[in-house]
Design a protein around this motif. Structure first.
Motif, PDB file in Angstrom:
ATOM      1  N   GLN A  53       0.827  -1.205   0.000  1.00 59.68           N
ATOM      2  CA  GLN A  53       0.000   0.000   0.000  1.00 59.68           C
ATOM      3  C   GLN A  53       0.860   1.253   0.000  1.00 59.68           C
ATOM      4  O   GLN A  53       0.533   2.237  -0.645  1.00 59.68           O
ATOM      5  CB  GLN A  53      -0.929   0.005   1.203  1.00 59.68           C
ATOM      6  CG  GLN A  53      -2.077  -0.958   1.065  1.00 59.68           C
ATOM      7  CD  GLN A  53      -2.966  -0.956   2.291  1.00 59.68           C
ATOM      8  OE1 GLN A  53      -2.586  -0.498   3.357  1.00 59.68           O
ATOM      9  NE2 GLN A  53      -4.166  -1.470   2.128  1.00 59.68           N
ATOM     10  N   ALA A  87      -4.911  10.207   0.899  1.00 55.65           N
ATOM     11  CA  ALA A  87      -6.030   9.983   1.829  1.00 55.65           C
ATOM     12  C   ALA A  87      -6.625   8.585   1.618  1.00 55.65           C
ATOM     13  O   ALA A  87      -6.955   7.901   2.594  1.00 55.65           O
ATOM     14  CB  ALA A  87      -7.102  11.049   1.626  1.00 55.65           C
ATOM     15  N   CYS A  88      -6.754   8.148   0.368  1.00 58.96           N
ATOM     16  CA  CYS A  88      -7.278   6.798   0.101  1.00 58.96           C
ATOM     17  C   CYS A  88      -6.339   5.728   0.633  1.00 58.96           C
ATOM     18  O   CYS A  88      -6.792   4.741   1.212  1.00 58.96           O
ATOM     19  CB  CYS A  88      -7.487   6.621  -1.404  1.00 58.96           C
ATOM     20  SG  CYS A  88      -8.870   7.547  -2.060  1.00 58.96           S
ATOM     21  N   ALA A  90      -4.191   6.081   3.100  1.00 60.51           N
ATOM     22  CA  ALA A  90      -4.256   6.140   4.557  1.00 60.51           C
ATOM     23  C   ALA A  90      -5.527   5.448   5.074  1.00 60.51           C
ATOM     24  O   ALA A  90      -5.494   4.718   6.063  1.00 60.51           O
ATOM     25  CB  ALA A  90      -4.186   7.578   5.044  1.00 60.51           C
ATOM     26  N   GLY A  91      -6.648   5.672   4.377  1.00 64.97           N
ATOM     27  CA  GLY A  91      -7.898   5.021   4.772  1.00 64.97           C
ATOM     28  C   GLY A  91      -7.840   3.521   4.603  1.00 64.97           C
ATOM     29  O   GLY A  91      -8.293   2.754   5.457  1.00 64.97           O
ATOM     30  N   ALA A  92      -7.261   3.067   3.507  1.00 64.70           N
ATOM     31  CA  ALA A  92      -7.138   1.631   3.265  1.00 64.70           C
ATOM     32  C   ALA A  92      -6.204   0.996   4.289  1.00 64.70           C
ATOM     33  O   ALA A  92      -6.450  -0.129   4.739  1.00 64.70           O
ATOM     34  CB  ALA A  92      -6.621   1.381   1.843  1.00 64.70           C
ATOM     35  N   LYS A  93      -5.156   1.714   4.646  1.00 64.54           N
ATOM     36  CA  LYS A  93      -4.217   1.180   5.632  1.00 64.54           C
ATOM     37  C   LYS A  93      -4.872   1.111   7.006  1.00 64.54           C
ATOM     38  O   LYS A  93      -4.639   0.165   7.770  1.00 64.54           O
ATOM     39  CB  LYS A  93      -2.976   2.076   5.674  1.00 64.54           C
ATOM     40  CG  LYS A  93      -1.812   1.494   6.377  1.00 64.54           C
ATOM     41  CD  LYS A  93      -0.567   2.279   6.012  1.00 64.54           C
ATOM     42  CE  LYS A  93       0.635   1.825   6.754  1.00 64.54           C
ATOM     43  NZ  LYS A  93       0.997   0.458   6.524  1.00 64.54           N
ATOM     44  N   LYS A  94      -5.720   2.069   7.316  1.00 66.14           N
ATOM     45  CA  LYS A  94      -6.384   2.095   8.623  1.00 66.14           C
ATOM     46  C   LYS A  94      -7.369   0.950   8.750  1.00 66.14           C
ATOM     47  O   LYS A  94      -7.502   0.346   9.819  1.00 66.14           O
ATOM     48  CB  LYS A  94      -7.090   3.436   8.797  1.00 66.14           C
ATOM     49  CG  LYS A  94      -7.802   3.559  10.123  1.00 66.14           C
ATOM     50  CD  LYS A  94      -8.487   4.911  10.259  1.00 66.14           C
ATOM     51  CE  LYS A  94      -9.215   4.996  11.580  1.00 66.14           C
ATOM     52  NZ  LYS A  94      -9.925   6.261  11.717  1.00 66.14           N
ATOM     53  N   PHE A  95      -8.107   0.655   7.690  1.00 68.56           N
ATOM     54  CA  PHE A  95      -9.148  -0.349   7.767  1.00 68.56           C
ATOM     55  C   PHE A  95      -8.709  -1.733   7.286  1.00 68.56           C
ATOM     56  O   PHE A  95      -9.504  -2.661   7.240  1.00 68.56           O
ATOM     57  CB  PHE A  95     -10.379   0.097   6.969  1.00 68.56           C
ATOM     58  CG  PHE A  95     -11.010   1.325   7.533  1.00 68.56           C
ATOM     59  CD1 PHE A  95     -11.673   1.260   8.752  1.00 68.56           C
ATOM     60  CD2 PHE A  95     -10.945   2.544   6.889  1.00 68.56           C
ATOM     61  CE1 PHE A  95     -12.264   2.384   9.297  1.00 68.56           C
ATOM     62  CE2 PHE A  95     -11.522   3.672   7.413  1.00 68.56           C
ATOM     63  CZ  PHE A  95     -12.187   3.595   8.625  1.00 68.56           C
TER      64      PHE A  95
END
Length: 96
Positions: A53, A87-88, A90-95
């Motif tokens: 990612q 941002a995408c 970061a969001g994918a990494k968070k979830f």
């Protein structure tokens, strides 16, 4: 038909300068061989999913370096798209 390589290959390599051969050797050795050693080591340490990612950010880091080091102009649209992709990721990494 034939391979495009064979159609564009020079009749003789005598016109290829020593600098071109050194550049080819550098790219072959460092980018392709030694670089992969560090890349696979990083994948093993950080995990394939997480590091994969982060690789999505590589073009935007290159854009930032080109602007900083080479003085390339970065348009507002390029910056906005870069921020959206960051941002995408970061969001994918968070979830994930």
């Amino acid at each position: 038909m034939g391979w495009p390589l064979l159609h564009s290959m020079p009749a003789s390599f005598s016109g290829v300068t020593r600098h071109a051969w050194v550049a080819l050797g550098y790219v072959s050795l460092f980018s392709m061989l030694i670089g992969f050693v560090f890349w696979y080591r990083g994948l093993a340490q950080g995990g394939i999913a997480a590091v994969g990612q982060l690789q999505l950010l590589q073009p935007f880091m290159g854009l930032m370096l080109a602007a900083t080091l080479l003085g390339e102009e970065v348009s507002l649209l390029m910056a906005a798209i870069s921020l959206a992709v960051v941002a995408c990721v970061a969001g994918a990494k968070k979830f994930a």
